[in-house]
Design a protein around this motif. Structure first.
Motif, short mmCIF file in Angstrom:
data_model
loop_
_atom_site.label_atom_id
_atom_site.label_comp_id
_atom_site.label_asym_id
_atom_site.label_seq_id
_atom_site.Cartn_x
_atom_site.Cartn_y
_atom_site.Cartn_z
N GLU A 118 0.83 -1.21 0.00
CA GLU A 118 0.00 0.00 0.00
C GLU A 118 0.86 1.26 0.00
OE1 GLU A 118 -2.31 -0.53 3.48
OE2 GLU A 118 -3.62 -2.08 2.63
N LEU A 119 1.97 1.21 0.72
CA LEU A 119 2.86 2.37 0.77
C LEU A 119 3.45 2.66 -0.61
CD1 LEU A 119 3.95 4.28 3.02
CD2 LEU A 119 6.01 2.86 3.06
N PHE A 153 9.74 -3.85 5.52
CA PHE A 153 8.90 -2.66 5.40
C PHE A 153 9.72 -1.39 5.60
CE2 PHE A 153 6.49 0.76 7.27
CZ PHE A 153 5.34 0.83 6.49
N ILE A 154 10.57 -1.38 6.60
CA ILE A 154 11.42 -0.21 6.86
C ILE A 154 12.28 0.09 5.64
CG2 ILE A 154 13.36 0.64 8.24
CD1 ILE A 154 12.12 -1.09 10.56
N GLY A 155 12.86 -0.94 5.05
CA GLY A 155 13.69 -0.73 3.87
C GLY A 155 12.92 -0.17 2.70
N VAL A 156 11.69 -0.67 2.50
CA VAL A 156 10.85 -0.14 1.41
C VAL A 156 10.52 1.33 1.66
CG1 VAL A 156 8.57 -0.30 0.33
CG2 VAL A 156 9.88 -2.38 0.79
N ALA A 157 10.14 1.67 2.88
CA ALA A 157 9.79 3.06 3.19
C ALA A 157 10.99 3.99 3.01
CB ALA A 157 9.27 3.15 4.63
N LEU A 158 12.16 3.57 3.46
CA LEU A 158 13.35 4.41 3.30
C LEU A 158 13.76 4.52 1.84
CD1 LEU A 158 15.47 3.22 6.36
CD2 LEU A 158 14.37 5.44 6.06
N GLY A 159 13.60 3.44 1.08
CA GLY A 159 13.91 3.50 -0.34
C GLY A 159 12.99 4.45 -1.09
N LEU A 160 11.70 4.40 -0.76
CA LEU A 160 10.75 5.32 -1.39
C LEU A 160 11.03 6.76 -1.00
CD1 LEU A 160 7.48 3.23 -0.93
CD2 LEU A 160 8.72 3.62 -3.07
N ALA A 161 11.45 6.97 0.26
CA ALA A 161 11.81 8.33 0.70
C ALA A 161 13.04 8.82 -0.06
CB ALA A 161 12.09 8.33 2.21
N THR A 170 14.10 7.96 -3.11
CA THR A 170 13.81 8.30 -4.51
C THR A 170 12.89 9.51 -4.61
OG1 THR A 170 13.30 7.28 -6.64
CG2 THR A 170 11.76 6.86 -4.86
N ALA A 171 12.09 9.79 -3.57
CA ALA A 171 11.29 11.02 -3.55
C ALA A 171 12.16 12.24 -3.32
CB ALA A 171 10.21 10.92 -2.46
N LEU A 172 13.21 12.08 -2.51
CA LEU A 172 14.13 13.20 -2.24
C LEU A 172 15.09 13.42 -3.40
CD1 LEU A 172 15.29 15.30 -0.26
CD2 LEU A 172 16.69 13.46 0.72
N PHE A 173 15.54 12.34 -4.03
CA PHE A 173 16.47 12.41 -5.16
C PHE A 173 15.87 11.64 -6.33
CE2 PHE A 173 19.18 12.51 -1.32
CZ PHE A 173 19.74 13.76 -1.48
N ASP A 210 3.61 8.27 -4.53
CA ASP A 210 3.61 9.50 -5.33
C ASP A 210 2.83 10.62 -4.66
OD1 ASP A 210 5.14 8.25 -7.22
OD2 ASP A 210 3.45 7.71 -8.52
N ASP A 211 1.93 10.28 -3.76
CA ASP A 211 1.13 11.29 -3.08
C ASP A 211 1.73 11.72 -1.74
OD1 ASP A 211 -0.78 11.05 -5.12
OD2 ASP A 211 -1.74 9.36 -4.12
N ARG A 212 2.92 11.23 -1.42
CA ARG A 212 3.55 11.52 -0.14
C ARG A 212 4.85 12.29 -0.36
NH1 ARG A 212 1.97 7.67 4.09
NH2 ARG A 212 0.43 6.19 3.26
N THR A 213 5.25 13.05 0.64
CA THR A 213 6.54 13.73 0.59
C THR A 213 7.62 12.78 1.11
OG1 THR A 213 6.33 14.60 2.84
CG2 THR A 213 5.39 15.92 1.03
N TRP A 214 8.88 13.14 0.85
CA TRP A 214 9.95 12.29 1.35
C TRP A 214 10.00 12.35 2.88
CZ3 TRP A 214 14.03 13.71 4.40
CH2 TRP A 214 14.34 15.07 4.50
N GLN A 215 9.62 13.50 3.44
CA GLN A 215 9.60 13.60 4.90
C GLN A 215 8.54 12.67 5.50
OE1 GLN A 215 9.37 16.22 2.78
NE2 GLN A 215 10.42 18.05 3.57
N GLY A 216 7.38 12.61 4.84
CA GLY A 216 6.33 11.73 5.33
C GLY A 216 6.73 10.27 5.25
#
Length: 426
Positions: free
Chosen positions: A294-295, A336-344, A346-349, A300-306
């Motif tokens: 789901e994350l 899950f932590i790794g997926v969330a950090l990876g998405l953050a 790629t959102a930041l860079f 795409d609808d979330r910020t890297w900070q979120g």
């Protein structure tokens, strides 16, 4: 070295153990899902407290607190005290007495259903190992000359069922053989029967309907030289963040286990998990498999900070759940932590491809949580679901391992006297 006839005679036992391991996993998972649906959907709807964004904040806190109290009561009063504290053992641990298995199964199902941020791997392996030891103690089911066979077969069968592939089981047992200095002989002779059990567990899960670990992200179609630097950076950052939790884990574990009663300690742990669930949102609850999918769909609808906040909250939830004594494993939430950090990342860079960032994030988080390079590489590859990323992950693993081997492990030494962890159990 076993003879061909001895291996052939043992194949039916290995097949049986693999199938039973998968059925045990399915049974407990089905029970947990039924309770989860009742607690998180049916009751809130029946009592008209379900809002457009899900359950209210107080429901999350209440459910996690009650879950902690119930798990604490199971640890306190069930025979065998629901087995060993999983944070004091690895995936492969000494067999538990059979009398501890009902309490372990209840504690695991309650934790999975109540939203505790732990996976099923450690308890379900411990449960299946104990059952396999009990079954293979019967003369007709014994494998001659192999006292460790029940442990190996049940571990392989359960891991095969958990990940719906025998590959993970082979990787874990290869590491186990290396650590324990297995006797001379062909490695595949020692892996043959566990591989049969793992295959049986995997096929059983595939026939029943195994969940997928892959997340929906863009494939790695345009490799760049920059990826050789970005992948290890993301992996190292993920490992360092999880390592911060590992630093805090022994202190928090010691503090909670100084509380005389496991009911109070686990109830307090559940209350804190509820607060963290309110802070991080529903994605930070449960073992994380469905939540990471789901994350990825809403990234795409979330910020890297979120996204980073979700990862940090999940690290906190993992540490609190493990320190309090909930029965569960660390691999699923680490993924899950790794997926969330990876998405953050790629959102930041945006120049970092999602497959690179997510694969590297999972690689770093899992290796920091479990300290097993094979499993970390395996989980990163299946989450991304793209074999072209594997060579890059192997290169990223080199500097990551040099760092990780000097970081604290997410494990706590058991009491030196071997007594139960809580004062009320002594």
């Amino acid at each position: 070295m076993p003879t061909t006839r001895a291996l052939l005679r043992s194949v039916p036992v290995a097949l049986l153990v693999g199938v039973l391991c998968a059925l045990t996993l399915v049974g407990i998972s089905t029970l947990a899902e039924s309770v989860q649906d009742a607690v998180w959907t049916t009751l809130p709807e029946a009592w008209d407290v379900m809002g457009p964004d899900g359950v209210p904040w107080w429901w999350t806190i209440a459910v996690l607190t009650v879950t902690g109290l119930l798990v604490g009561a199971t640890v306190r009063w069930f025979p065998g005290h629901a087995g060993s504290d999983p944070i004091t053992t690895g995936l492969v641990a000494p067999p538990l007495p059979v009398r501890a298995l009902p309490g372990l199964a209840v504690a695991l199902a309650l934790g999975l259903a109540g939203g505790v941020s732990l996976g099923p791997e450690n308890p379900i392996i411990a449960l299946n190992v104990a059952l396999a030891v009990w079954i293979m103690a019967r003369p007709r089911a014994a494998i001659p000359g192999s006292p460790a066979a029940p442990v190996l077969l049940a571990t392989a069968g359960t891991v095969g069922a958990l990940f719906a592939t025998p590959v993970a089981a082979v990787l874990i047992l290869t590491e186990t053989f290396a650590e324990r200095g297995a006797s001379a002989g062909r490695l595949f002779d020692r892996l043959f029967l566990p591989l049969v059990a793992a295959g049986a567990g995997s096929v059983t899960m595939l026939l029943i309907g195994a969940p997928s670990f892959a997340v929906d992200i863009a494939p790695y179609s345009d490799p760049q030289a920059w990826d050789l630097l970005s992948a290890p950076i993301v992996a190292v950052v993920a490992a360092l963040l999880v390592a911060l939790g590992a630093y805090l884990l022994p202190v928090l574990h010691h503090g909670l286990h100084r509380i005389p009663s496991p009911v109070v300690a686990l109830g307090l742990g559940g209350f804190v998990l509820g607060l963290l669930g309110v802070l991080g949102g529903p994605e930070t609850l449960f073992k994380g498999l469905t939540q990471m999918e789901e994350l990825a769909q809403t990234a795409d609808d979330r910020t890297w900070q979120g996204l980073a906040l979700v990862a940090v909250v999940k690290i906190g939830a993992l540490v609190v759940a493990a320190a309090a004594g909930f029965r569960g494993g660390r691999i699923f939430p680490a993924v899950f932590i790794g997926v969330a950090l990876g998405l953050a990342a790629t959102a930041l860079f945006p120049a970092v491809p999602p497959a690179v960032a997510v694969g590297a994030g999972v690689l770093g988080a899992v290796i920091a949580a479990d300290r097993d390079g094979w499993i970390a590489l395996f989980m990163a590859a299946i989450v991304v679901g793209d074999p072209t990323i594997v060579p890059l992950l192997c290169l990223a693993l080199a500097p990551l391992w040099l760092l990780a081997r000097n970081l604290p492990e997410m494990i706590v030494a058991p009491p030196a006297d071997g007594r139960p962890e809580f004062a009320a159990l002594r």
